[in-house]
Design an enzyme around this catalytic site. Structure first.
Site, PDB file in Angstrom:
ATOM      1  N   GLU A 263     -47.119  27.415 121.429  1.00 25.23           N
ATOM      2  CA  GLU A 263     -48.144  26.387 121.668  1.00 25.23           C
ATOM      3  C   GLU A 263     -47.718  25.383 122.735  1.00 25.23           C
ATOM      4  OE1 GLU A 263     -48.431  24.927 117.580  1.00 25.23           O
ATOM      5  OE2 GLU A 263     -47.666  23.002 118.269  1.00 25.23           O
TER       6      GLU A 263
ATOM      7  N   ARG B 137     -52.679  28.655 106.779  1.00 18.90           N
ATOM      8  CA  ARG B 137     -51.390  28.052 107.091  1.00 18.90           C
ATOM      9  C   ARG B 137     -51.094  27.025 106.007  1.00 18.90           C
ATOM     10  NH1 ARG B 137     -49.682  23.777 111.849  1.00 18.90           N
ATOM     11  NH2 ARG B 137     -50.428  22.323 110.266  1.00 18.90           N
TER      12      ARG B 137
ATOM     13  N   TRP C 195     -40.066  16.978 116.069  1.00 19.40           N
ATOM     14  CA  TRP C 195     -41.122  16.863 115.037  1.00 19.40           C
ATOM     15  C   TRP C 195     -42.043  18.069 115.078  1.00 19.40           C
ATOM     16  CZ3 TRP C 195     -46.181  16.705 116.705  1.00 19.40           C
ATOM     17  CH2 TRP C 195     -46.384  16.410 118.058  1.00 19.40           C
TER      18      TRP C 195
ATOM     19  N   GLU D   6     -55.979  30.328 115.445  1.00 23.86           N
ATOM     20  CA  GLU D   6     -55.966  29.105 114.633  1.00 23.86           C
ATOM     21  C   GLU D   6     -57.317  28.411 114.739  1.00 23.86           C
ATOM     22  OE1 GLU D   6     -53.220  26.128 116.044  1.00 23.86           O
ATOM     23  OE2 GLU D   6     -53.187  25.101 114.110  1.00 23.86           O
TER      24      GLU D   6
ATOM     25  N   ASP E 232     -45.770  26.610 109.556  1.00 21.38           N
ATOM     26  CA  ASP E 232     -45.341  26.035 110.835  1.00 21.38           C
ATOM     27  C   ASP E 232     -44.131  25.125 110.587  1.00 21.38           C
ATOM     28  OD1 ASP E 232     -45.112  24.910 113.322  1.00 21.38           O
ATOM     29  OD2 ASP E 232     -47.214  24.275 113.487  1.00 21.38           O
TER      30      ASP E 232
ATOM     31  N   GLU F 299     -43.899  29.922 112.151  1.00 25.13           N
ATOM     32  CA  GLU F 299     -44.180  29.413 113.510  1.00 25.13           C
ATOM     33  C   GLU F 299     -43.138  28.386 113.942  1.00 25.13           C
ATOM     34  OE1 GLU F 299     -48.218  28.126 113.728  1.00 25.13           O
ATOM     35  OE2 GLU F 299     -47.756  26.538 115.171  1.00 25.13           O
TER      36      GLU F 299
ATOM     37  N   ARG G 138     -48.415  32.321 120.935  1.00 28.54           N
ATOM     38  CA  ARG G 138     -49.424  31.338 120.536  1.00 28.54           C
ATOM     39  C   ARG G 138     -49.892  30.448 121.681  1.00 28.54           C
ATOM     40  NH1 ARG G 138     -48.905  27.675 117.452  1.00 28.54           N
ATOM     41  NH2 ARG G 138     -50.986  27.854 116.597  1.00 28.54           N
TER      42      ARG G 138
ATOM     43  N   HIS H 254     -42.559  23.688 112.987  1.00 32.03           N
ATOM     44  CA  HIS H 254     -42.728  22.662 114.015  1.00 32.03           C
ATOM     45  C   HIS H 254     -41.442  22.281 114.742  1.00 32.03           C
ATOM     46  CE1 HIS H 254     -45.374  19.838 116.009  1.00 32.03           C
ATOM     47  NE2 HIS H 254     -46.307  20.615 115.515  1.00 32.03           N
TER      48      HIS H 254
ATOM     49  N   TYR I 147     -45.199  15.454 109.199  1.00 31.11           N
ATOM     50  CA  TYR I 147     -46.184  15.826 110.214  1.00 31.11           C
ATOM     51  C   TYR I 147     -46.889  17.121 109.798  1.00 31.11           C
ATOM     52  CZ  TYR I 147     -48.322  17.130 114.577  1.00 31.11           C
ATOM     53  OH  TYR I 147     -49.240  17.473 115.516  1.00 31.11           O
TER      54      TYR I 147
HETATM   55  O1  KDG Z   1     -50.986  18.107 119.786  1.00 26.80           O
HETATM   56  C1  KDG Z   1     -50.035  18.785 119.011  1.00 26.80           C
HETATM   57  C2  KDG Z   1     -50.743  19.626 117.955  1.00 26.80           C
HETATM   58  O2  KDG Z   1     -51.732  20.418 118.522  1.00 26.80           O
HETATM   59  C3  KDG Z   1     -49.767  20.518 117.236  1.00 26.80           C
HETATM   60  O3  KDG Z   1     -48.719  19.762 116.737  1.00 26.80           O
HETATM   61  C4  KDG Z   1     -50.447  21.244 116.108  1.00 26.80           C
HETATM   62  O4  KDG Z   1     -48.487  22.529 115.621  1.00 26.80           O
HETATM   63  C5  KDG Z   1     -49.701  22.452 115.669  1.00 26.80           C
HETATM   64  C6  KDG Z   1     -50.482  23.634 115.309  1.00 26.80           C
HETATM   65  O5  KDG Z   1     -49.861  24.676 115.096  1.00 26.80           O
HETATM   66  O6  KDG Z   1     -51.695  23.534 115.256  1.00 26.80           O
HETATM   67 MG    MG Z   2     -47.845  24.617 115.558  1.00 15.17          MG
END
Ligand code: KDG
Ligand code: MG
Length: 401
Positions: free
Chosen positions: A261, A147, A401, A338, A209, A235, A282, A211, A159
């Site tokens: 997630e 990633r 974020w 992951e 990602d 992602e 995911r 996010h 982030y």
């Molecule tokens: O607690 C939040 C994280 O696990 C997350 O932001 C990490 O986006 C993430 C990832 O894909 O691992």
């Molecule tokens: Mg993620």
């Protein structure tokens, strides 16, 4: 055999983890991860006040019935706190069932469908040069899927980007603030992938990602711009609850999409999967109701050729990773897992038998999950409040974020 007690253990060997340990009348024990990053104590209270008292005296063999009892019986269903608590109980009961049978849990899920679990690691750097270094390090350690996240010129912090391989975004007691610009991001990220492909060739699997930070049309632009670099997945391009955005995205890009997630139940996944709007789901053991419910989500996904891509960031404990690997190795529609290694302190608190080799993780062959918590060591690392950061636009507006 009956459940005689259940302990909720909070420990902070560098970051906070919550673990449920169920003890049976035969002396066998089982563990489940109950960590919800930045909201740990809400799950602790849910377990201690509402779940543990109802577990005492129950038959630990009745995993499905216990799941239904905690989910349907509560009336107030779903949501991250509830489903993390349910997951912890469910995972611990699978651990006990494996120990009773004398088999690793994957054998109880139907046995192996593959020899190992392909994982992706995290590469990131402040700019293209830093990213290339970070990808090289992972490739040299055997990773076949990476990633890629990058700092953006003009933004002081992003982030998911750090030069430290053990990246911990939940570090201050109150949320830190990052500043975000989608324009700067969309202008830079395709150049990062161009450089990574040029340096590492076509066969390294690449992921990214976003996010949850983009609008539907911005995400469509990014998906199109990245098509040339053959990503395994993009992602969380848009906020996960904006599910109709995926219809628009699908009309504009063939870059594969991965989401889930922050999903907690099969109901969160149903539309995206059954409308063929995503390629990878995911969801994780710890945040989607345990092994029992994750298996249900992955079985639904298999009907629509959607593959698993479970969340495995380092804020999910080694107990969750151990459980995830038993599921990953057994299901027919596994995609990718992951993997962010934990710190040595965390590994010592959670002794485990899974191992990494040549880009793959391998579940433990011990009966049960093959992971435990060293409670004496855990007690040496008391809970420290730690919040995830927030993201604001350059004019101060709060953003995803
Ligand atoms: O607690 C939040 C994280 O696990 C997350 O932001 C990490 O986006 C993430 C990832 O894909 O691992
Ligand atoms: Mg993620």
């Amino acid at each position: 055999m009956r459940i005689v007690s259940a302990r909720v253990i909070v420990t902070c060997p560098g970051r906070n983890f919550v673990t449920l340990k169920i003890v049976t009348s035969s002396g066998l024990t089982g563990v489940g991860d109950a960590t919800l990053n930045g909201r740990e104590m809400a799950v602790v209270a849910y377990l201690r006040e509402h779940v543990v008292p109802a577990l005492i005296g129950r038959d630990p063999a009745r995993i499905e019935d216990t799941w239904q009892f905690l989910y349907r019986g509560a009336y107030w269903r779903r949501g991250p706190v509830t489903m993390t608590a349910v997951a912890a109980v469910d995972t611990a009961l699978w651990d006990i069932k494996g120990k009773v049978a004398g088999l690793p849990v994957y054998q109880l899920l139907g046995g192996r469908s593959r020899s190992g679990v392909l994982v992706y690691g995290h590469a990131s750097g402040p700019d293209i040069a830093g990213v290339l270094d970070s990808v090289s390090t992972l490739v040299a350690s055997g990773y076949q899927a990476v990633r890629v996240q990058s700092g953006i010129p003009g933004l002081s912090s992003v982030y998911g980007v750090s030069s430290d391989p053990v990246y911990e975004p939940a570090s201050s007691a109150l949320p830190a603030t990052s500043v975000w610009s989608t324009t700067r991001y969309l202008g830079y990220i395709p150049t990062v992938f161009e450089a990574v492909r040029a340096s590492f060739g076509p066969s390294l699997r690449l992921l990214h990602d976003a996010h949850h930070r983009l609008s539907p049309v911005e995400a469509a632009q990014l998906g199109k711009a990245l098509e040339a670099y053959g990503l395994t997945w993009l992602e969380d391009p848009v906020p996960a609850e904006d599910q109709s955005a995926y219809r628009l995205l699908r009309r504009h890009t063939t870059t594969p999409l991965a989401v889930g997630e922050v999903f907690n139940s099969v109901w969160d996944c149903l539309g995206l999967i059954s409308e063929h709007l995503i390629d990878y789901i995911r969801t994780s053991v710890v945040h989607a109701g345990g092994i029992t419910h994750l298996r249900r989500i992955f079985d639904l996904a298999a009907l629509y050729q959607v593959r698993s891509g479970s969340h495995g960031a380092s804020d999910l404990s080694p107990v969750c990773m151990a459980a995830a690997l038993h599921v990953d190795v057994a299901i027919p529609n596994f995609g990718l897992q992951e993997y962010m290694p934990h710190t040595p302190e965390t590994d010592a608190v959670f002794p485990h038998g899974y191992r990494f080799a040549d880009g793959y993780l391998h579940p433990s062959e011990e009966p049960g999950l093959g992971v435990d918590i060293d409670e004496e060591l855990a007690a040496r690392y008391p809970y420290r409040p730690a919040a995830l950061p927030v993201n604001r636009l350059e004019d101060g507006t709060l953003h995803d974020w």
